[in-house]
Design an enzyme around this catalytic site. Structure first.
Site, PDB file in Angstrom:
ATOM      1  N   TYR A  54      -5.657   8.042   5.489  1.00  0.00           N
ATOM      2  CA  TYR A  54      -5.502   9.293   4.746  1.00  0.00           C
ATOM      3  C   TYR A  54      -6.868   9.909   4.449  1.00  0.00           C
ATOM      4  O   TYR A  54      -7.677   9.339   3.733  1.00  0.00           O
ATOM      5  CB  TYR A  54      -4.723   9.077   3.443  1.00  0.00           C
ATOM      6  CG  TYR A  54      -3.334   8.500   3.628  1.00  0.00           C
ATOM      7  CD1 TYR A  54      -2.686   8.550   4.861  1.00  0.00           C
ATOM      8  CD2 TYR A  54      -2.658   7.905   2.575  1.00  0.00           C
ATOM      9  CE1 TYR A  54      -1.416   8.014   5.036  1.00  0.00           C
ATOM     10  CE2 TYR A  54      -1.386   7.368   2.738  1.00  0.00           C
ATOM     11  CZ  TYR A  54      -0.780   7.423   3.978  1.00  0.00           C
ATOM     12  OH  TYR A  54       0.476   6.891   4.167  1.00  0.00           O
ATOM     13  N   HIS A 119      -0.107  -0.401   8.992  1.00  0.00           N
ATOM     14  CA  HIS A 119       0.451   0.953   8.866  1.00  0.00           C
ATOM     15  C   HIS A 119       1.606   1.211   9.843  1.00  0.00           C
ATOM     16  O   HIS A 119       2.594   1.828   9.495  1.00  0.00           O
ATOM     17  CB  HIS A 119      -0.671   1.977   9.058  1.00  0.00           C
ATOM     18  CG  HIS A 119      -0.427   3.266   8.349  1.00  0.00           C
ATOM     19  ND1 HIS A 119      -1.428   4.044   7.827  1.00  0.00           N
ATOM     20  CD2 HIS A 119       0.710   3.944   8.068  1.00  0.00           C
ATOM     21  CE1 HIS A 119      -0.911   5.116   7.258  1.00  0.00           C
ATOM     22  NE2 HIS A 119       0.375   5.079   7.403  1.00  0.00           N
TER      23      HIS A 119
END
Ligand code: NAP
Length: 285
Positions: A54, A119
């Site tokens: 992010y 992830h």
């Protein structure tokens, strides 16, 4: 009433956490995003979800700045918080995972993560990533580990590798607009004591505009988003992690914890968002 989820049969966590995707992407927004996370902590949010991906580490820096200020300000202890970050698949080798974790810890200004997730599944063999996650856990750099975007077949494979059964959570796209996992993945995770972390729980804001939810919301004296969140957090071992960057959204979402949906409410919800009738491939955002 604040719903809780039990992690690995021990630690109790709130069933609502704060998402941070899209934070840390622009220097101009940093100040307001850090203030939003700080406000979230002041409002009572205790679980924060982030990832090295992010904002290319920017979101972790924002969380680190907000958490650091809150811890220095007193009234909040590190043990009150549950910070989750994620390793990107291209880093998920034995050495790469350990190095990525150290970089995340440095950006967050923390000495350990409460949970560290893969992830999504990439080309590195699961055995390798799990070995590294287990090593990080044994060395105290992470308290627990999990995965994200794992479908049922991936979960079966994971549990078959050495140490794989120590997975505490699978973070997946699960919402009223994406009910597919409710057919078999979520029940399977529940049976195995693995927490479901529901990401994009309000379909990236779209559920706020749902006409069907608006109708029910006005009857319940709630908002569409609160219903979408209460629908998730009312399920066993399911945590929702909505992202919000403004005070009104943070407060509205936090207040969803006092909403309990009745069976009649569930029937109305099912009519607008039909439950899945068969297994489907896991959707990803
Ligand atoms: P989301 O939480 O479903 O929606 C976030 C959007 O909804 C933002 O635009 C937010 O606006 C808006 N919003 C928040 N509260 C609202 C409210 N009460 N009324 C109206 N709009 C509202 O979507 P998401 O960010 O995709 O998912 C949540 C978190 O899950 C992410 O931030 C991330 O931490 C995680 N995630 C993980 C994966 C993965 O692959 N593991 C993928 C996607 C997401 P403001 O920001 O302006 O408040």
């Amino acid at each position: 009433m604040n719903a809780m989820v039990t992690l690995s049969g021990s630690r109790q966590l709130p069933s609502l956490g704060l998402g941070t995707w899209r934070m840390g992407e622009s220097a101009a927004q940093r100040k307001s995003e850090t203030a939003a996370v700080r406000l979230a902590l002041d409002t009572g949010w205790r679980v924060i979800d982030t990832a090295e991906m992010y904002g290319d580490g920017g979101a972790e820096e924002i969380v680190g700045a907000a958490v650091g200020a809150a811890l220095r300000g007193g009234g909040l202890a590190r043990g009150d918080l549950y910070v989750v970050s994620k390793v990107s698949p291209h880093n998920a080798t034995v050495r790469g995972t350990a190095q990525a974790c150290e970089r995340s810890l440095a950006r967050l200004g923390l000495d350990h993560l409460d949970a560290y997730l893969l992830h999504w599944r990439g080309s590195v063999p699961l055995e390798e990533t799990v070995a590294s996650l287990e090593d990080l856990r044994e060395r105290g750099r992470i308290r627990a580990w999990g995965v994200s975007n794992f479908d049922l077949a991936d979960m079966h494979e994971l549990l078959a590798v050495p140490g794989g059964k120590n997975c505490v959570t699978n973070q997946i796209y699960y919402s009223l607009g994406a009910r597919g996992p409710q057919f078999e993945l979520v029940p399977w995770l529940q049976r195995h004591g693995i927490m479901t972390m529901a990401y994009s729980p309000i379909d990236q804001g779209a559920l706020a505009r749902s006409g069907a939810l608006r109708k029910l919301a006005s009857r319940l004296g709630a908002t569409p988003v609160q219903i979408a969140l209460a629908w998730l957090t009312g399920q066993a071992d399911v945590m929702a992690i909505p992202k919000a960057a403004g005070e009104a959204h943070l407060r509205e979402n936090f207040a969803s914890q006092s909403l309990v949906l009745t069976e009649a409410d569930q029937v109305e919800i099912d009519a607008a968002f039909p439950p899945p009738k068969r297994a489907s491939a896991l959707a990803m955002r």
